[in-house]
Structures are given as C-alpha cells and as structure tokens.
Motif scaffolding. Structure first.
Motif: not given
Length: 107
Positions: A60, A89, A93
């Motif tokens: 991220l 992202a 994630c």
C-alpha cells in the motif's frame, strides 16, 4: 454479549469502490478489517479520530501529512487526529484499522 467474533461472518461494507471492510464497533473503538483491490484509492481526507493501520497482506502506498511510504506486511501506520492522509493499493491488500474514539460509520 458475544465476546468471540469470527472474521468472515461480519457483513462486508463497501467503503469506496474496490474497498470493503468488516467493521466492529465497541463503546470506545471502531475496528475495520479491510480488503483493498489493487489500484483502489482512499482519497485524501482527515478525521478527528486517531487511527492505527496494521498491514496484514499486500503493498500500500500511504501518505500521512507530507510523508509517503510503501507499506508492507508487518508494518503499522499511525494517523494522528485531523492529519490529512490517503492511500493507493499497489496490490490486493488486507489491513486492520483501529480508530479511537469510536468513529461514526456513514450508512
């Protein structure tokens, strides 16, 4: 009161396109177990609650204030009250977020 909660049995709430979360609220805390699809974006925003994000899976790109880092599993992010932040992202994630005090969830 049920003290034992199983992930996967809490209804998913869509936070923004590509991002869903299982949300649990206590009297004082809000906890989100979030799933972010690769490429999804959390737009720049701020809130009065403090937050801690715990990276479980994926990568991220996260900005807090004027600092940006790539967050990977095993890392945590501290988001102080009222500090602008945003995320993207880079892969699919999973993130656990803890808000204090309790964050009101818009329906």
């Amino acid at each position: 009161m049920n003290y034992f909660i199983e992930l996967g049995k809490i209804p998913l709430k869509e936070i923004t396109p590509g991002i869903k979360a299982e949300i649990l609220q206590t009297q004082n805390l809000t906890i989100g177990y979030s799933f972010l699809k690769m490429g999804s974006v959390i737009p720049r925003h701020h809130h009065p609650e403090e937050a801690i994000d715990i990276m479980i899976e994926g990568e991220l790109e996260m900005s807090v204030g004027d600092k940006t880092e790539i967050i990977r599993p095993g890392m945590m992010i501290l988001v102080p009250s009222d500090i602008p932040h945003e995320a993207k992202a880079l892969t699919d994630c999973r993130v656990v977020s803890v808000f204090y005090p309790r964050r009101e969830i818009r329906r």
